[in-house]
Structures are given as C-alpha cells and as structure tokens.
Design an enzyme around this catalytic site. Structure first.
Site, PDB file in Angstrom:
ATOM      1  N   LYS A  16       0.827  -1.201   0.000  1.00 36.90           N
ATOM      2  CA  LYS A  16       0.000   0.000   0.000  1.00 36.90           C
ATOM      3  C   LYS A  16       0.869   1.263   0.000  1.00 36.90           C
ATOM      4  CE  LYS A  16      -3.786  -2.134   2.644  1.00 36.90           C
ATOM      5  NZ  LYS A  16      -4.411  -2.707   1.451  1.00 36.90           N
ATOM      6  N   LYS A  66      14.986  -6.687   4.478  1.00 41.45           N
ATOM      7  CA  LYS A  66      15.402  -5.700   5.490  1.00 41.45           C
ATOM      8  C   LYS A  66      16.832  -5.947   5.991  1.00 41.45           C
ATOM      9  CE  LYS A  66      10.743  -4.443   6.918  1.00 41.45           C
ATOM     10  NZ  LYS A  66       9.796  -4.245   8.016  1.00 41.45           N
ATOM     11  N   ARG A 152       7.509 -18.184  21.930  1.00 38.11           N
ATOM     12  CA  ARG A 152       7.425 -19.656  21.893  1.00 38.11           C
ATOM     13  C   ARG A 152       8.803 -20.258  22.171  1.00 38.11           C
ATOM     14  NH1 ARG A 152       5.257 -21.701  16.213  1.00 38.11           N
ATOM     15  NH2 ARG A 152       7.215 -20.721  15.584  1.00 38.11           N
TER      16      ARG A 152
HETATM   17  P1  ATR Z   1       9.120 -11.290  11.747  1.00 41.11           P
HETATM   18  O1  ATR Z   1      10.151 -10.651  10.898  1.00 41.11           O
HETATM   19  O2  ATR Z   1       7.697 -11.143  11.251  1.00 41.11           O
HETATM   20  O3  ATR Z   1       9.251 -10.929  13.181  1.00 41.11           O
HETATM   21  P2  ATR Z   1      10.360 -13.795  12.380  1.00 41.11           P
HETATM   22  O4  ATR Z   1      11.649 -13.089  12.645  1.00 41.11           O
HETATM   23  O5  ATR Z   1      10.381 -15.070  11.601  1.00 41.11           O
HETATM   24  O6  ATR Z   1       9.357 -12.867  11.586  1.00 41.11           O
HETATM   25  O7  ATR Z   1       9.634 -14.035  13.780  1.00 41.11           O
HETATM   26  C1  ATR Z   1       8.371 -14.622  13.872  1.00 41.11           C
HETATM   27  C2  ATR Z   1       7.927 -14.609  15.337  1.00 41.11           C
HETATM   28  O8  ATR Z   1       6.611 -15.143  15.421  1.00 41.11           O
HETATM   29  C3  ATR Z   1       8.794 -15.461  16.244  1.00 41.11           C
HETATM   30  O9  ATR Z   1       8.811 -14.862  17.515  1.00 41.11           O
HETATM   31  C4  ATR Z   1       8.025 -16.790  16.259  1.00 41.11           C
HETATM   32  O10 ATR Z   1       8.290 -17.588  17.399  1.00 41.11           O
HETATM   33  P3  ATR Z   1       9.606 -18.546  17.439  1.00 41.11           P
HETATM   34  O11 ATR Z   1      10.774 -17.641  17.696  1.00 41.11           O
HETATM   35  O12 ATR Z   1       9.347 -19.483  18.557  1.00 41.11           O
HETATM   36  O13 ATR Z   1       9.665 -19.212  16.086  1.00 41.11           O
HETATM   37  C5  ATR Z   1       6.624 -16.267  16.306  1.00 41.11           C
HETATM   38  N1  ATR Z   1       5.621 -17.251  15.849  1.00 41.11           N
HETATM   39  C6  ATR Z   1       5.379 -17.656  14.586  1.00 41.11           C
HETATM   40  N2  ATR Z   1       4.354 -18.527  14.555  1.00 41.11           N
HETATM   41  C7  ATR Z   1       3.929 -18.690  15.837  1.00 41.11           C
HETATM   42  C8  ATR Z   1       2.896 -19.450  16.467  1.00 41.11           C
HETATM   43  N3  ATR Z   1       2.079 -20.242  15.771  1.00 41.11           N
HETATM   44  N4  ATR Z   1       2.746 -19.347  17.820  1.00 41.11           N
HETATM   45  C9  ATR Z   1       3.567 -18.543  18.519  1.00 41.11           C
HETATM   46  N5  ATR Z   1       4.552 -17.801  17.993  1.00 41.11           N
HETATM   47  C10 ATR Z   1       4.741 -17.862  16.659  1.00 41.11           C
END
Ligand code: ATR
Length: 280
Positions: A16, A66, A152
């Site tokens: 957007k 990024k 998590r």
């Molecule tokens: P972003 O750049 O969007 O932050 P990322 O660096 O891949 O993407 O981080 C994703 C975050 O969402 C992480 O904190 C991940 O938890 P983990 O570090 O345990 O992987 C969290 N996340 C993704 N799916 C999840 C789920 N189903 N339940 C809880 N946390 C989730």
C-alpha cells in the site's frame, strides 16, 4: 524535477506504500514519484545500485530484504543499528546511502495518536523475531514501567531482553510463565496470525483498561484482536496505523515535511472494507 522513490520487496503487489505516499504528496505538494518494485531474491544489491545510479533519492524496504538493506547502507542510524534491520534508505548529498528503521517509531506514534499511554505502563510483547526487535528501542524510549518479551522459543526472548537491557527494565520468558501476570498494553509481534493461528496464552493477562495492539492488519479484526476482546481488553487496534506511521517517518526523512497520518489511515481503512465487501 520530480524526485524518484520506491519500495522494494518480494512479493510486492500487495504493498500500500505507493497509495500512502501519493496521499502525502497531495497533502504537501511535494514533487515526487513513488513506485513499487518486485526484486528477485538474491538481487537486492544490484537492484538498489541501479535505482540509486539512475538518480533515485530513497527506498523503502519490505520483506524479505530488510537485512540486505541493513548490509547495503554506508551508515546506519542508532535505531537501525538496534533493530538490526533497515526499512528505509536515504541517498545523502555526498552520494552515500544511510539506512534507517522507521517501523518502531511508526508503531509508537500510532499508539500515541490513538491516545494510548505507554509511559509507566506494564507492556507485554509477544514474539521475539525481527518485527519485535524493530520496535524495542522506540518503545523503551517512551519509559514504560516494564517490558516483558514472551516467545514460543524462550531463549530468543531472553536474548532479545539482554540486548536491550541498557535502555530500560526488560525481561524475556515463555508464554506459560505469563500465568497470573497482568499488563496494561499487550502487543502481538508474532507472525502466527499470518498462518491463521495465535500464540497459546494464559487467560486474564489484561489489566483493567488494557490496550491490545496487533502489528499486522486486515479488513476485519485480526485473530489476536478477537482474542483480546474476549479477554476484556478496553482498547484494540490492528497495525494499519503503524504501516502509515512508518511511511510518514520515511517521508519526513526524505522531504523534511511531516504529513498528516489520520486522514490516510481513515481512507485506507474505508478502501479495505469496500474491497472486502465486493469480494464477499
Ligand atoms: P518477523 O520478521 O515477522 O518478526 P520472524 O523473525 O520469523 O518474523 O519471527 C516470527 C515470530 O513469530 C517469532 O517470535 C516466532 O516464534 P519462534 O521464535 O518461537 O519461532 C513467532 N511465531 C510464529 N508462529 C507462531 C505461532 N504459531 N505461535 C507462537 N509464535 C509464533
């Protein structure tokens, strides 16, 4: 002469940002173009070199580039260094390129525009990935009483808290450890919603008057917002205003004029609802 700007990403069709910057230009009368460009994975540097060689003045960067933009910049602002990610590149008068990160300030400004308090509040951040790292410095700059990062993967939350402990009172834990605790502001920075799920959270995390903010956005209330409502949160928002806020900070960094965000958020919200209605 018209100055050229763009957003790089992959995918990029959904962005957007061109619509937002068009509205900022209409408000301010700035003479600039802003396009979206699909960049192939592994070709960020080449595409950015070409863009700046052709006279481009600045870029926004979205997923998955990024970190490439962070590596590309000749210099980094302190908040970009802390975020370890760059969503904003600025071509300087001497030809060098500065990397900045406007995501966190975009989120904080959105909360302040919504009339939410951060100062002296107990804040819970869900997630410990790039999105959460990106907002921590601007959030801690608002002097909350305490920031807890819950994730998590517990070690990631603990490491992130350690990286920012010099900026305020901050700790990291897993979701189960939140049982029995209460927060004034809960921010969802996980990507769980993108996969149609939610972190598994204990009940009763919301203090009276609590505000819940989802960094993602949608035409309808997100899963996290639905959870927050069931939990009795007083105030709810998705992250559409964060998107417009980071764009406004980018515009300011490039043009030194601060655009109005509220009319742009209102307009985008209306358009999202209309296209959702048409689709259903
Ligand atoms: P972003 O750049 O969007 O932050 P990322 O660096 O891949 O993407 O981080 C994703 C975050 O969402 C992480 O904190 C991940 O938890 P983990 O570090 O345990 O992987 C969290 N996340 C993704 N799916 C999840 C789920 N189903 N339940 C809880 N946390 C989730």
């Amino acid at each position: 002469m018209t100055d050229n700007y763009a957003v790089f990403g992959n995918p990029i069709a959904q962005s957007k940002s061109p619509v937002i910057h068009r509205q900022f230009c209409d408000q301010t009368g700035e003479d600039m173009s802003y396009t979206k460009q699909l960049v192939a994975e592994g070709e960020f540097k080449q595409a950015a070199d070409e863009f700046f060689r052709a006279g481009g003045r600045g870029l926004n960067i979205t997923a998955p580039f990024k970190l490439d933009a962070y590596a590309y910049a000749n210099a980094l602002t302190p908040r970009a260094k802390r975020a370890k990610a760059v969503n904003l590149l600025i071509k300087e008068a001497d030809g060098s390129v500065t990397g900045d990160n406007s995501d966190g300030i975009g989120m904080v400004n959105d909360m302040l525009n919504l009339g939410w308090d951060i100062q002296d509040k107990h804040v819970l951040l869900l997630g410990a990935g790039g999105a959460v790292r990106g907002v921590l410095q601007p959030l801690l700059n608002q002097n909350p009483a305490q920031v807890t990062i819950a994730n998590r993967t517990v070690e990631k939350a603990e490491e992130l808290a350690q990286d920012f402990h010099d900026l305020g009172s901050i700790d990291g834990c897993g979701f189960e450890a939140l049982a029995g605790k209460k927060y004034d502001l809960i921010i969802n920075g996980t990507s769980a919603g993108l996969h149609g799920s939610l972190p598994t959270l204990p009940d009763q995390l919301c203090r009276s008057g609590a505000a819940c903010y989802d960094m993602t956005y949608a035409a309808e209330p997100t899963l996290f917002m639905q959870w927050a409502e069931q939990q009795g949160a007083d105030k709810l928002s998705d992250g559409l205003g964060m998107l417009v806020g980071q764009a406004a900070e980018s515009f300011y960094a490039w043009r030194h004029i601060r655009p109005e965000v509220v009319p742009v958020i209102t307009d985008l919200r209306r358009k999202m609802k209309e296209s959702k209605k048409k689709a259903s």
